[in-house]
Scaffold this motif. Structure first.
Motif, PDB file in Angstrom:
ATOM      1  N   GLN A  99       0.640  -1.398  -0.093  1.00  0.00           N
ATOM      2  CA  GLN A  99      -0.322   0.204  -0.067  1.00  0.00           C
ATOM      3  C   GLN A  99       0.639   1.441  -0.110  1.00  0.00           C
ATOM      4  O   GLN A  99       0.492   2.057  -0.626  1.00  0.00           O
ATOM      5  CB  GLN A  99      -0.993  -0.250   1.338  1.00  0.00           C
ATOM      6  CG  GLN A  99      -2.095  -1.042   0.665  1.00  0.00           C
ATOM      7  CD  GLN A  99      -3.378  -0.627   0.504  1.00  0.00           C
ATOM      8  OE1 GLN A  99      -3.520   0.440  -0.117  1.00  0.00           O
ATOM      9  NE2 GLN A  99      -4.473  -1.025   0.518  1.00  0.00           N
ATOM     10  N   ILE A 100       1.981   0.840   0.784  1.00  0.00           N
ATOM     11  CA  ILE A 100       2.407   2.593   0.494  1.00  0.00           C
ATOM     12  C   ILE A 100       3.169   3.088  -0.355  1.00  0.00           C
ATOM     13  O   ILE A 100       3.507   3.921  -0.998  1.00  0.00           O
ATOM     14  CB  ILE A 100       3.934   2.489   1.992  1.00  0.00           C
ATOM     15  CG1 ILE A 100       3.036   1.793   3.328  1.00  0.00           C
ATOM     16  CG2 ILE A 100       4.954   3.480   1.718  1.00  0.00           C
ATOM     17  CD1 ILE A 100       3.732   1.624   4.349  1.00  0.00           C
ATOM     18  N   ILE A 158       1.530   4.342  -2.737  1.00  0.00           N
ATOM     19  CA  ILE A 158       0.867   5.282  -2.414  1.00  0.00           C
ATOM     20  C   ILE A 158       2.041   6.437  -2.990  1.00  0.00           C
ATOM     21  O   ILE A 158       1.935   7.753  -3.180  1.00  0.00           O
ATOM     22  CB  ILE A 158       0.564   6.297  -0.521  1.00  0.00           C
ATOM     23  CG1 ILE A 158      -0.829   5.164  -0.299  1.00  0.00           C
ATOM     24  CG2 ILE A 158       0.790   7.468  -0.190  1.00  0.00           C
ATOM     25  CD1 ILE A 158      -1.129   5.090   0.797  1.00  0.00           C
ATOM     26  N   ASN A 165       1.672   6.924  -6.178  1.00  0.00           N
ATOM     27  CA  ASN A 165       0.629   8.192  -6.784  1.00  0.00           C
ATOM     28  C   ASN A 165       0.647   8.869  -6.791  1.00  0.00           C
ATOM     29  O   ASN A 165      -0.480  10.017  -6.636  1.00  0.00           O
ATOM     30  CB  ASN A 165      -0.777   6.891  -6.907  1.00  0.00           C
ATOM     31  CG  ASN A 165      -0.633   5.373  -7.836  1.00  0.00           C
ATOM     32  OD1 ASN A 165       0.002   5.494  -9.028  1.00  0.00           O
ATOM     33  ND2 ASN A 165      -0.930   4.279  -6.994  1.00  0.00           N
ATOM     34  N   ASN A 166       1.383  10.092  -5.925  1.00  0.00           N
ATOM     35  CA  ASN A 166       1.443  10.852  -4.943  1.00  0.00           C
ATOM     36  C   ASN A 166       2.490  11.705  -4.756  1.00  0.00           C
ATOM     37  O   ASN A 166       2.979  11.895  -5.494  1.00  0.00           O
ATOM     38  CB  ASN A 166       0.426  10.853  -3.340  1.00  0.00           C
ATOM     39  CG  ASN A 166      -0.278  10.122  -3.395  1.00  0.00           C
ATOM     40  OD1 ASN A 166      -2.706  11.336  -3.635  1.00  0.00           O
ATOM     41  ND2 ASN A 166      -1.000   8.959  -3.121  1.00  0.00           N
ATOM     42  N   ILE A 224       4.710  12.619  -2.958  1.00  0.00           N
ATOM     43  CA  ILE A 224       5.695  12.995  -1.340  1.00  0.00           C
ATOM     44  C   ILE A 224       5.990  13.404  -1.233  1.00  0.00           C
ATOM     45  O   ILE A 224       8.153  13.170  -1.952  1.00  0.00           O
ATOM     46  CB  ILE A 224       4.981  11.382  -0.904  1.00  0.00           C
ATOM     47  CG1 ILE A 224       4.428  10.346  -1.381  1.00  0.00           C
ATOM     48  CG2 ILE A 224       5.678  11.271   0.367  1.00  0.00           C
ATOM     49  CD1 ILE A 224       2.827  11.030  -0.803  1.00  0.00           C
ATOM     50  N   LEU A 265       2.954  11.399   4.096  1.00  0.00           N
ATOM     51  CA  LEU A 265       2.905  10.682   4.506  1.00  0.00           C
ATOM     52  C   LEU A 265       2.838  10.413   6.094  1.00  0.00           C
ATOM     53  O   LEU A 265       4.430  10.654   6.368  1.00  0.00           O
ATOM     54  CB  LEU A 265       3.328   9.758   4.127  1.00  0.00           C
ATOM     55  CG  LEU A 265       3.562   8.079   4.324  1.00  0.00           C
ATOM     56  CD1 LEU A 265       2.057   8.006   3.496  1.00  0.00           C
ATOM     57  CD2 LEU A 265       4.407   7.437   3.176  1.00  0.00           C
ATOM     58  N   THR A 299      -2.744  14.479   3.504  1.00  0.00           N
ATOM     59  CA  THR A 299      -2.214  13.454   3.263  1.00  0.00           C
ATOM     60  C   THR A 299      -2.509  12.046   3.718  1.00  0.00           C
ATOM     61  O   THR A 299      -3.229  12.156   4.474  1.00  0.00           O
ATOM     62  CB  THR A 299      -1.621  13.763   5.333  1.00  0.00           C
ATOM     63  OG1 THR A 299      -1.115  15.313   4.711  1.00  0.00           O
ATOM     64  CG2 THR A 299      -0.563  13.698   5.802  1.00  0.00           C
ATOM     65  N   TYR A 300      -1.392  11.041   4.037  1.00  0.00           N
ATOM     66  CA  TYR A 300      -2.229   9.879   4.201  1.00  0.00           C
ATOM     67  C   TYR A 300      -1.464   9.768   5.506  1.00  0.00           C
ATOM     68  O   TYR A 300      -0.171   9.837   6.127  1.00  0.00           O
ATOM     69  CB  TYR A 300      -1.117   8.698   3.172  1.00  0.00           C
ATOM     70  CG  TYR A 300      -2.137   8.845   1.486  1.00  0.00           C
ATOM     71  CD1 TYR A 300      -3.456   7.901   1.741  1.00  0.00           C
ATOM     72  CD2 TYR A 300      -2.142   9.776   0.865  1.00  0.00           C
ATOM     73  CE1 TYR A 300      -3.940   7.978   0.528  1.00  0.00           C
ATOM     74  CE2 TYR A 300      -2.504   9.271  -0.218  1.00  0.00           C
ATOM     75  CZ  TYR A 300      -3.607   8.997  -0.749  1.00  0.00           C
ATOM     76  OH  TYR A 300      -4.378   8.456  -1.700  1.00  0.00           O
ATOM     77  N   ILE A 332      -9.635   4.425   3.721  1.00  0.00           N
ATOM     78  CA  ILE A 332      -9.075   4.204   2.275  1.00  0.00           C
ATOM     79  C   ILE A 332      -9.305   2.649   2.633  1.00  0.00           C
ATOM     80  O   ILE A 332      -9.978   1.749   1.698  1.00  0.00           O
ATOM     81  CB  ILE A 332      -8.063   4.180   2.069  1.00  0.00           C
ATOM     82  CG1 ILE A 332      -7.760   5.910   1.965  1.00  0.00           C
ATOM     83  CG2 ILE A 332      -7.821   3.766   0.886  1.00  0.00           C
ATOM     84  CD1 ILE A 332      -8.474   6.811   0.763  1.00  0.00           C
ATOM     85  N   ILE A 345      -5.553   2.360   6.830  1.00  0.00           N
ATOM     86  CA  ILE A 345      -5.133   3.210   6.031  1.00  0.00           C
ATOM     87  C   ILE A 345      -5.641   4.406   6.051  1.00  0.00           C
ATOM     88  O   ILE A 345      -7.060   4.659   5.341  1.00  0.00           O
ATOM     89  CB  ILE A 345      -4.761   2.340   3.951  1.00  0.00           C
ATOM     90  CG1 ILE A 345      -4.142   1.618   3.940  1.00  0.00           C
ATOM     91  CG2 ILE A 345      -4.160   4.207   3.648  1.00  0.00           C
ATOM     92  CD1 ILE A 345      -2.574   1.921   4.251  1.00  0.00           C
ATOM     93  N   LYS A 354      -6.499   9.082   4.810  1.00  0.00           N
ATOM     94  CA  LYS A 354      -6.164   9.796   3.455  1.00  0.00           C
ATOM     95  C   LYS A 354      -7.496  11.229   4.177  1.00  0.00           C
ATOM     96  O   LYS A 354      -8.194  11.192   4.745  1.00  0.00           O
ATOM     97  CB  LYS A 354      -7.348   9.618   2.345  1.00  0.00           C
ATOM     98  CG  LYS A 354      -6.518  10.626   1.663  1.00  0.00           C
ATOM     99  CD  LYS A 354      -7.121  10.683  -0.399  1.00  0.00           C
ATOM    100  CE  LYS A 354      -6.159  11.788  -0.672  1.00  0.00           C
ATOM    101  NZ  LYS A 354      -6.521  11.653  -2.423  1.00  0.00           N
TER     102      LYS A 354
END
Length: 209
Positions: free
Chosen positions: A22-23, A26, A29-30, A32, A137, A163-164, A188, A203, A205
């Motif tokens: 998952q990390i 993230i 796709n973002n 960071i 993150l 922010t995740y 999420i 997870i 957001k």
């Protein structure tokens, strides 16, 4: 190349493969730019390897109380590894701080003695002024016990919409509820992993910080 993800799990004491996957998603796709993690070790090594593999430039602030269990690999100028004392407070002070959403360092005392996985109301002795102004993150994987919730005070006013927040073993205590006490978030995923001993993740957001 990034190693077999199982090699980062530290015999399932750390983040498990589904969380690491998952990390990676993230991060890919973002945008960071800065990561903060509570609980250092194999997860720190993982973040470094992903950064190198994907040729990214994010910084990593990592906190732990153990010289032995923390990340002990190569030093990097983008890695700010802080080994701190472990501090704890009374149940009454714990409740009052969360009710008021106000952190009071004077209510804490240094934790003495040997490792205790059942410790209560314990957190890292974080130096607030040395935290960055913004994190994209957040990984919450330490210390043990309900005191992991104190991480919300450290990221308060330092995260933004989008922010995740990754919470390891979210179902062990009221971790998700405490995040929601401070921030408006979208869940999420909340998942307990099959084939692992008492492991899972949440997870989140941030919708409104």
């Amino acid at each position: 190349m990034i190693k077999d993800l199982k090699l980062y799990s530290n015999n399932d004491w750390g983040l498990c493969t589904p969380t690491l996957e998952q990390i990676i998603g993230i991060i890919k796709n973002n945008q960071i730019n800065s990561v903060i993690e509570f609980g250092s070790g194999k997860s720190t090594e993982f973040l470094i390897d992903v950064r190198n593999e994907l040729n990214l430039n994010y910084t990593i602030d990592s906190f732990d109380d153990s010289e032995f269990y923390c990340y002990n690999g190569e030093k990097h100028d983008y890695l700010n590894l802080k080994i701190t004392d472990l501090i704890s407070c009374s149940d009454e002070d714990y409740s009052e701080m969360f009710d008021k959403k106000t952190f009071d360092r004077t209510k804490f005392n240094k934790v003495e003695g040997v490792f205790d996985a059942t410790i209560k109301n314990a957190t890292y002795d974080v130096d607030f002024p040395k935290l960055k102004d913004n994190y994209d993150l957040v990984i919450i994987d330490g210390p043990h016990g309900n005191g992991r919730n104190f991480s919300n005070f450290y990221i308060k006013n330092r995260i933004k919409n989008g922010t995740y927040i990754i919470i390891d073993d979210y179902f062990h205590y009221d971790f998700v509820d405490k995040v929601r006490h401070f921030f408006e978030v979208e869940v999420i995923e909340e998942k307990i992993f099959e084939g692992y001993a008492n492991k899972g993740h949440a997870i989140l957001k941030v919708i409104k910080s």
